[in-house]
Design an enzyme around this catalytic site. Structure first.
Site, PDB file in Angstrom:
ATOM      1  CE  LYS A  65      -1.358  -0.987   6.731  1.00 14.31           C
ATOM      2  NZ  LYS A  65      -1.417  -2.425   6.340  1.00 14.31           N
ATOM      3  CG  ASP A 160      -7.501   5.111 -14.844  1.00 18.72           C
ATOM      4  OD1 ASP A 160      -8.560   4.759 -14.308  1.00 18.72           O
ATOM      5  OD2 ASP A 160      -6.513   4.370 -14.948  1.00 18.72           O
TER       6      ASP A 160
END
Length: 348
Positions: A65, A160
């Protein structure tokens, strides 16, 4: 084999890291990007798990970010071959690293997204774990005891790990295509639920081939399972084919079963599994594991001891194959395929 291939890994937990660890074992340079607030959550969950999944990678800390760190990632991607990410759908786009954004930086990049339900569809934004994906794929419905409810009984994270393998296969295929056709820019959308569903294909075919049986009819197996010995160890018996069934009955004193039409095919032995297995339980409980292994060693049968995790490093076959290294909590599992004809293929 993958020396010179550069992979940027934006994944956490299990599916993505397991896939990129395979690429690292095959020789690729893997740069694992971790967030500044503690990195991959696996670091803080189970001792040793992070090292198992990431032992051959270079870790860098970037806040995706942060504009400066975003620019650092862009520079990394410009000369990389593969990007693999494991965020929920839409996150990479919001960060400015969607497939169109990245294609402008590096048109040749192979971009792989791993998510629970894929990049589109009604479930795409739902959270989930392995159990949820197995439930959606139908795996859970046939798990557990044949006469019981759906049960989280797989032992390993099936969805997974299936997604990890399908991601790896797809990336390797895209890399080969790039070499052959000089084309790049492949986008790969891997869904954990669909990866588990793919493993269901043989069972689905069997289900309809057997006219949609109940779970009990479908999953019961005669002379197929784990049975407790006199000294409280388990031995696995998997006598599916007729030749194995016949030899087994002759070996353990069940010859009368060979004369009974209730048991004269694999399908019938599934239908009458309870009768067969109850008899086997009684017989196997009368001798120790060592005694049974000695008896079965003399005949050609698919029978083996059931190893616990703490038995693995002592198993003579696994040791002879170098299939497991170390001891105790320092155990590592090397790349399982043995390759010859490739110079110095040894990453562990």
């Amino acid at each position: 084999m993958l020396e010179g291939i550069k992979v940027v890994d934006l994944t956490n937990l299990l599916p993505g890291p397991f896939a990129t660890n395979i690429l690292a074992e095959l020789g690729a340079e893997v740069i694992k990007v971790e967030r500044p607030d503690g990195g991959d959550p696996v670091r803080h969950m189970i001792p040793g798990l992070y090292e198992t999944l990431n032992r051959q990678k270079t870790s860098v800390v970037l806040d995706l970010k942060d504009k400066i760190d975003q620019e650092t990632l862009r520079e990394l991607l410009k000369d990389s071959d593969v990007l693999i990410e494991g965020f929920r759908p839409g996150v990479m786009e919001r960060l400015g690293f969607g497939k169109e954004d990245v294609a402008k930086l590096n048109p040749e990049l192979i971009y792989c997204s791993i998510s629970g339900y894929g990049q589109n569809g009604p479930y795409r934004d739902l959270p989930g774990h392995d159990l949820n994906y197995l439930a959606v794929a139908g795996v859970l419905s046939i798990s557990g005891q044949p006469n019981g409810a759906p049960e989280a009984a797989g032992g390993i994270q099936i969805a997974d790990l299936a997604a990890s393998l399908y991601a790896t296969i797809s990336i390797l295929s895209a890399l080969l295509n790039k070499v052959r056709s000089k084309a790049g820019g492949v986008y790969i959308d891997v869904s954990l639920a669909e990866s588990a569903l793919a493993l269901m294909a043989p069972r689905i075919a069997e289900f309809y081939g057997r006219n949609e049986p109940t779970k009990s009819e479908f999953m019961s197996r005669g002379a197929y399972g784990a049975f407790l010995t006199k000294d409280m160890h388990y031995i696995s018996i998997a006598c599916v084919e007729e030749k194995f069934w016949e030899t087994f009955c002759e070996t353990v004193g069940m010859k009368e079963f060979l004369l009974d039409n209730l048991f004269n095919s694999w399908t019938k032995r599934m239908e009458n599994a309870e009768i067969i297995n109850r008899k086997i339980e009684t017989i196997i409980s009368q001798k120790t594991l060592a005694e049974w292994l000695a008896i079965f060693k003399e005949v050609d049968l698919p029978i083996s001891r059931v190893n616990g995790i703490n038995d693995l490093s002592k198993d003579p076959h696994l040791k002879s194959r170098n299939a497991i290294t170390g001891d105790g909590n320092r155990i590592q599992i090397p790349f399982p395929a043995k390759m010859t004809g490739i110079e110095e293929f040894s990453r562990n």
